[in-house]
Design a protein around this motif. Structure first.
Motif, PDB file in Angstrom:
ATOM      1  N   VAL A 111      28.146  44.040  36.020  1.00 29.93           N
ATOM      2  CA  VAL A 111      28.370  42.676  36.491  1.00 29.93           C
ATOM      3  C   VAL A 111      27.336  41.762  35.831  1.00 29.93           C
ATOM      4  O   VAL A 111      26.133  41.985  35.969  1.00 29.93           O
ATOM      5  CB  VAL A 111      28.246  42.592  38.020  1.00 29.93           C
ATOM      6  N   PRO A 112      27.774  40.752  35.061  1.00 31.77           N
ATOM      7  CA  PRO A 112      26.805  39.857  34.392  1.00 31.77           C
ATOM      8  C   PRO A 112      25.848  39.215  35.394  1.00 31.77           C
ATOM      9  O   PRO A 112      26.265  38.787  36.480  1.00 31.77           O
ATOM     10  CB  PRO A 112      27.698  38.804  33.724  1.00 31.77           C
ATOM     11  N   THR A 113      24.586  39.158  35.040  1.00 32.72           N
ATOM     12  CA  THR A 113      23.588  38.632  35.968  1.00 32.72           C
ATOM     13  C   THR A 113      23.758  37.145  36.249  1.00 32.72           C
ATOM     14  O   THR A 113      23.306  36.649  37.276  1.00 32.72           O
ATOM     15  CB  THR A 113      22.170  38.868  35.403  1.00 32.72           C
ATOM     16  N   ASP A 114      24.417  36.427  35.310  1.00 36.32           N
ATOM     17  CA  ASP A 114      24.609  34.987  35.527  1.00 36.32           C
ATOM     18  C   ASP A 114      25.952  34.656  36.165  1.00 36.32           C
ATOM     19  O   ASP A 114      26.305  33.480  36.310  1.00 36.32           O
ATOM     20  CB  ASP A 114      24.457  34.224  34.210  1.00 36.32           C
ATOM     21  N   MET A 115      26.719  35.677  36.554  1.00 35.33           N
ATOM     22  CA  MET A 115      28.028  35.430  37.160  1.00 35.33           C
ATOM     23  C   MET A 115      27.854  34.988  38.607  1.00 35.33           C
ATOM     24  O   MET A 115      27.378  35.739  39.447  1.00 35.33           O
ATOM     25  CB  MET A 115      28.909  36.682  37.108  1.00 35.33           C
ATOM     26  N   THR A 116      28.245  33.747  38.887  1.00 36.56           N
ATOM     27  CA  THR A 116      28.239  33.246  40.258  1.00 36.56           C
ATOM     28  C   THR A 116      29.637  33.156  40.836  1.00 36.56           C
ATOM     29  O   THR A 116      29.810  33.086  42.049  1.00 36.56           O
ATOM     30  CB  THR A 116      27.579  31.860  40.320  1.00 36.56           C
ATOM     31  N   ALA A 117      30.633  33.124  39.945  1.00 38.32           N
ATOM     32  CA  ALA A 117      32.035  33.053  40.383  1.00 38.32           C
ATOM     33  C   ALA A 117      32.902  33.725  39.332  1.00 38.32           C
ATOM     34  O   ALA A 117      32.534  33.812  38.157  1.00 38.32           O
ATOM     35  CB  ALA A 117      32.470  31.606  40.586  1.00 38.32           C
ATOM     36  N   ILE A 118      34.056  34.213  39.771  1.00 36.44           N
ATOM     37  CA  ILE A 118      35.005  34.865  38.870  1.00 36.44           C
ATOM     38  C   ILE A 118      36.409  34.374  39.188  1.00 36.44           C
ATOM     39  O   ILE A 118      36.772  34.213  40.363  1.00 36.44           O
ATOM     40  CB  ILE A 118      34.924  36.408  38.990  1.00 36.44           C
ATOM     41  N   LEU A 119      37.160  34.059  38.136  1.00 37.95           N
ATOM     42  CA  LEU A 119      38.545  33.617  38.302  1.00 37.95           C
ATOM     43  C   LEU A 119      39.473  34.708  37.795  1.00 37.95           C
ATOM     44  O   LEU A 119      39.365  35.144  36.648  1.00 37.95           O
ATOM     45  CB  LEU A 119      38.787  32.312  37.534  1.00 37.95           C
ATOM     46  N   LEU A 120      40.376  35.155  38.646  1.00 38.37           N
ATOM     47  CA  LEU A 120      41.345  36.196  38.308  1.00 38.37           C
ATOM     48  C   LEU A 120      42.737  35.583  38.339  1.00 38.37           C
ATOM     49  O   LEU A 120      43.151  35.022  39.358  1.00 38.37           O
ATOM     50  CB  LEU A 120      41.265  37.362  39.298  1.00 38.37           C
ATOM     51  N   GLN A 121      43.450  35.701  37.242  1.00 35.86           N
ATOM     52  CA  GLN A 121      44.763  35.077  37.157  1.00 35.86           C
ATOM     53  C   GLN A 121      45.858  36.096  37.457  1.00 35.86           C
ATOM     54  O   GLN A 121      45.975  37.133  36.813  1.00 35.86           O
ATOM     55  CB  GLN A 121      44.974  34.489  35.764  1.00 35.86           C
ATOM     56  N   ARG A 122      46.645  35.799  38.483  1.00 36.58           N
ATOM     57  CA  ARG A 122      47.795  36.630  38.874  1.00 36.58           C
ATOM     58  C   ARG A 122      47.471  38.118  38.869  1.00 36.58           C
ATOM     59  O   ARG A 122      48.110  38.904  38.177  1.00 36.58           O
ATOM     60  CB  ARG A 122      48.975  36.364  37.944  1.00 36.58           C
ATOM     61  N   MET A 169      45.443  35.967  32.163  1.00 38.74           N
ATOM     62  CA  MET A 169      46.544  36.901  31.930  1.00 38.74           C
ATOM     63  C   MET A 169      46.827  37.104  30.450  1.00 38.74           C
ATOM     64  O   MET A 169      47.138  38.202  30.007  1.00 38.74           O
ATOM     65  CB  MET A 169      47.822  36.377  32.592  1.00 38.74           C
ATOM     66  N   ASP A 170      46.763  36.027  29.671  1.00 34.04           N
ATOM     67  CA  ASP A 170      47.129  36.078  28.259  1.00 34.04           C
ATOM     68  C   ASP A 170      46.430  34.952  27.521  1.00 34.04           C
ATOM     69  O   ASP A 170      45.688  34.164  28.123  1.00 34.04           O
ATOM     70  CB  ASP A 170      48.656  35.990  28.086  1.00 34.04           C
ATOM     71  N   SER A 171      46.665  34.865  26.232  1.00 33.61           N
ATOM     72  CA  SER A 171      46.083  33.791  25.425  1.00 33.61           C
ATOM     73  C   SER A 171      47.148  32.804  24.981  1.00 33.61           C
ATOM     74  O   SER A 171      47.038  32.167  23.931  1.00 33.61           O
ATOM     75  CB  SER A 171      45.348  34.385  24.209  1.00 33.61           C
ATOM     76  N   TYR A 172      48.209  32.695  25.763  1.00 37.71           N
ATOM     77  CA  TYR A 172      49.274  31.728  25.547  1.00 37.71           C
ATOM     78  C   TYR A 172      49.848  31.405  26.918  1.00 37.71           C
ATOM     79  O   TYR A 172      49.414  31.967  27.926  1.00 37.71           O
ATOM     80  CB  TYR A 172      50.357  32.295  24.602  1.00 37.71           C
ATOM     81  N   SER A 173      50.754  30.515  26.976  1.00 36.66           N
ATOM     82  CA  SER A 173      51.471  30.182  28.209  1.00 36.66           C
ATOM     83  C   SER A 173      50.524  29.999  29.393  1.00 36.66           C
ATOM     84  O   SER A 173      49.670  29.121  29.391  1.00 36.66           O
ATOM     85  CB  SER A 173      52.527  31.248  28.496  1.00 36.66           C
ATOM     86  N   THR A 210      38.073  42.592  28.031  1.00 37.93           N
ATOM     87  CA  THR A 210      37.692  42.873  29.413  1.00 37.93           C
ATOM     88  C   THR A 210      36.887  44.163  29.566  1.00 37.93           C
ATOM     89  O   THR A 210      36.153  44.316  30.538  1.00 37.93           O
ATOM     90  CB  THR A 210      38.940  42.967  30.308  1.00 37.93           C
ATOM     91  N   ASP A 211      37.009  45.101  28.631  1.00 41.51           N
ATOM     92  CA  ASP A 211      36.271  46.360  28.749  1.00 41.51           C
ATOM     93  C   ASP A 211      34.771  46.096  28.738  1.00 41.51           C
ATOM     94  O   ASP A 211      34.248  45.396  27.877  1.00 41.51           O
ATOM     95  CB  ASP A 211      36.630  47.304  27.594  1.00 41.51           C
ATOM     96  N   GLY A 212      34.085  46.653  29.708  1.00 40.97           N
ATOM     97  CA  GLY A 212      32.635  46.505  29.762  1.00 40.97           C
ATOM     98  C   GLY A 212      32.159  45.289  30.515  1.00 40.97           C
ATOM     99  O   GLY A 212      30.952  45.125  30.711  1.00 40.97           O
ATOM    100  N   VAL A 213      33.055  44.423  30.920  1.00 47.54           N
ATOM    101  CA  VAL A 213      32.691  43.249  31.713  1.00 47.54           C
ATOM    102  C   VAL A 213      33.219  43.464  33.128  1.00 47.54           C
ATOM    103  O   VAL A 213      34.415  43.394  33.383  1.00 47.54           O
ATOM    104  CB  VAL A 213      33.268  41.948  31.118  1.00 47.54           C
ATOM    105  N   VAL A 214      32.338  43.774  34.042  1.00 53.78           N
ATOM    106  CA  VAL A 214      32.673  44.167  35.408  1.00 53.78           C
ATOM    107  C   VAL A 214      33.530  45.436  35.369  1.00 53.78           C
ATOM    108  O   VAL A 214      34.757  45.382  35.309  1.00 53.78           O
ATOM    109  CB  VAL A 214      33.392  43.049  36.190  1.00 53.78           C
ATOM    110  N   THR A 215      32.868  46.566  35.403  1.00 51.23           N
ATOM    111  CA  THR A 215      33.535  47.864  35.351  1.00 51.23           C
ATOM    112  C   THR A 215      33.582  48.467  36.744  1.00 51.23           C
ATOM    113  O   THR A 215      32.582  48.442  37.474  1.00 51.23           O
ATOM    114  CB  THR A 215      32.788  48.821  34.397  1.00 51.23           C
ATOM    115  N   ALA A 216      34.733  49.004  37.114  1.00 45.34           N
ATOM    116  CA  ALA A 216      34.907  49.598  38.431  1.00 45.34           C
ATOM    117  C   ALA A 216      34.572  51.089  38.406  1.00 45.34           C
ATOM    118  O   ALA A 216      34.945  51.808  37.480  1.00 45.34           O
ATOM    119  CB  ALA A 216      36.346  49.392  38.915  1.00 45.34           C
ATOM    120  N   ARG A 217      33.831  51.541  39.417  1.00 43.54           N
ATOM    121  CA  ARG A 217      33.642  52.974  39.627  1.00 43.54           C
ATOM    122  C   ARG A 217      34.765  53.454  40.537  1.00 43.54           C
ATOM    123  O   ARG A 217      34.944  52.933  41.646  1.00 43.54           O
ATOM    124  CB  ARG A 217      32.287  53.259  40.271  1.00 43.54           C
TER     125      ARG A 217
END
Length: 344
Positions: free
Chosen positions: A58-69, A7-11, A39-46
């Motif tokens: 989608v990065p070829t080495d991505m096996t999992a993704i963590l999405l915060q809130r 979500m952010d780079s603090y808290s 985030t731009d350019g890393v997993v882009t939605a059509r």
């Protein structure tokens, strides 16, 4: 490779993503962080109309993704598509945003900002492989089927970085007794009512370690002194300048699901404090518990005036904080399980 989108780079971005990752993957061989501004350019939605129809980049080495809130409607629509690509989706939730008071500044964004909705959180939790929750109350409401609880802890540097006696000696707040609430008061619009009557009766100076808010007096009953915006990297050093802290939470479902992060921070700073009797605060056990006007008043009065009690609380609370570090073997195992093993 686990890619994290925080979500952010603090808290919450640091407490729920970066610091746990530092503890379990110090070399960065299994986890790659994507900062909010990257985030731009890393997993882009059509997108066609208002619907996400596919994914690119989608990065070829991505096996999992963590999405915060996640609250973005389009991001929520990406989750089933990511899973269809064979990518494990982890959602992290540290506050139950469905239960936010309408007086909270984030409520308007979640209900009225185009492209965002408070409903996305529940939809994301339903579609994710695993939901990592900061409290059992959040898990029971949002992810009873696929949730795991990993509580907030503190990084090692919170205990090592700010022991600067010269800084403390020069700080003006250490020269007089006062009561301080370390908070952005605007994000706690209903919590001051728990303690405002006691602050009026006690007549000690009241300080808010956080940005100015025009309703400070109406929230706290007295005119507080505001520190102003506190840089994130200075947060713990500022906590150490508090004479007597408070951690009030009002009685509501949202507060009942809150983590004990504030008591943990006060404990690590060796700051004696009084706090509410919410479930996670009680479980942690740090601080003096209070509920109701009279108990808040007497707990604060005793803590302000009894030097032996203050010393006992400082030592007791610090020991509790030391047992809640991200770098402990037990906590590392919890995050390992949540991110790599749970519901795999």
């Amino acid at each position: 490779m686990l890619y994290t989108f925080r979500m952010d780079s603090y808290s919450c971005g640091m407490h729920r993503v970066v610091w746990p990752a530092d503890a379990i993957d110090p070399d960065g061989t299994r986890i790659k962080h994507i900062a909010p501004n990257e985030t731009d350019g890393v997993v882009t939605a059509r997108v066609v109309g208002s619907r996400v129809t596919g994914l690119t980049n989608v990065p070829t080495d991505m096996t999992a993704i963590l999405l915060q809130r996640p609250t973005s409607i389009s991001l929520g629509q990406c989750i089933p598509l990511l899973r269809r690509e064979g990518i494990r989706v982890i959602v992290d939730v540290d506050d139950d945003l469905e239960l936010l008071s309408a007086r909270h500044p984030s409520w308007n964004m979640l209900h009225n900002l185009p492209g965002h909705s408070h409903k996305v959180i529940r939809q994301a939790c339903n579609h994710a492989d695993v939901v990592v929750c900061s409290t059992p109350q959040i898990m029971e409401r949002l992810a009873p089927r696929n949730g795991v609880v990993v509580r907030n802890r503190l990084p090692a540097h919170h205990f090592e970085q700010f022991q600067d006696e010269k800084y403390m000696a020069q700080n003006p707040y250490t020269l007089e007794p006062h009561i301080a609430w370390p908070v952005a008061i605007g994000t706690h619009p209903d919590d001051g009512q728990e303690v405002c009557n006691s602050l009026v009766r006690l007549r000690y100076p009241v300080r808010v370690v956080g940005p100015h808010h025009p309703r400070g007096k109406s929230i706290l009953g007295v005119e507080p002194i505001f520190d102003g915006e506190v840089p994130f990297e200075d947060w713990m050093s500022r906590m150490m300048t508090i004479h007597t802290g408070i951690a009030p939470l009002n009685s509501s479902p949202f507060s009942e699901a809150k983590s004990a992060l504030k008591p943990l921070e006060l404990s690590a700073a060796c700051t004696p404090f009084v706090r509410s009797r919410t479930p996670e605060f009680e479980l942690l056990g740090a601080g003096l518990a209070a509920q109701g006007k009279n108990e808040w008043y007497h707990r604060l009065k005793n803590l302000m005036e009894d030097s032996a009690l203050r010393q006992d609380e400082e030592l007791r609370n610090y020991d509790i904080a030391q047992n809640n570090r991200y770098d402990s073997a037990e906590v590392i195992a919890e995050w390992e399980h949540a991110w790599f093993d749970a519901f795999a």
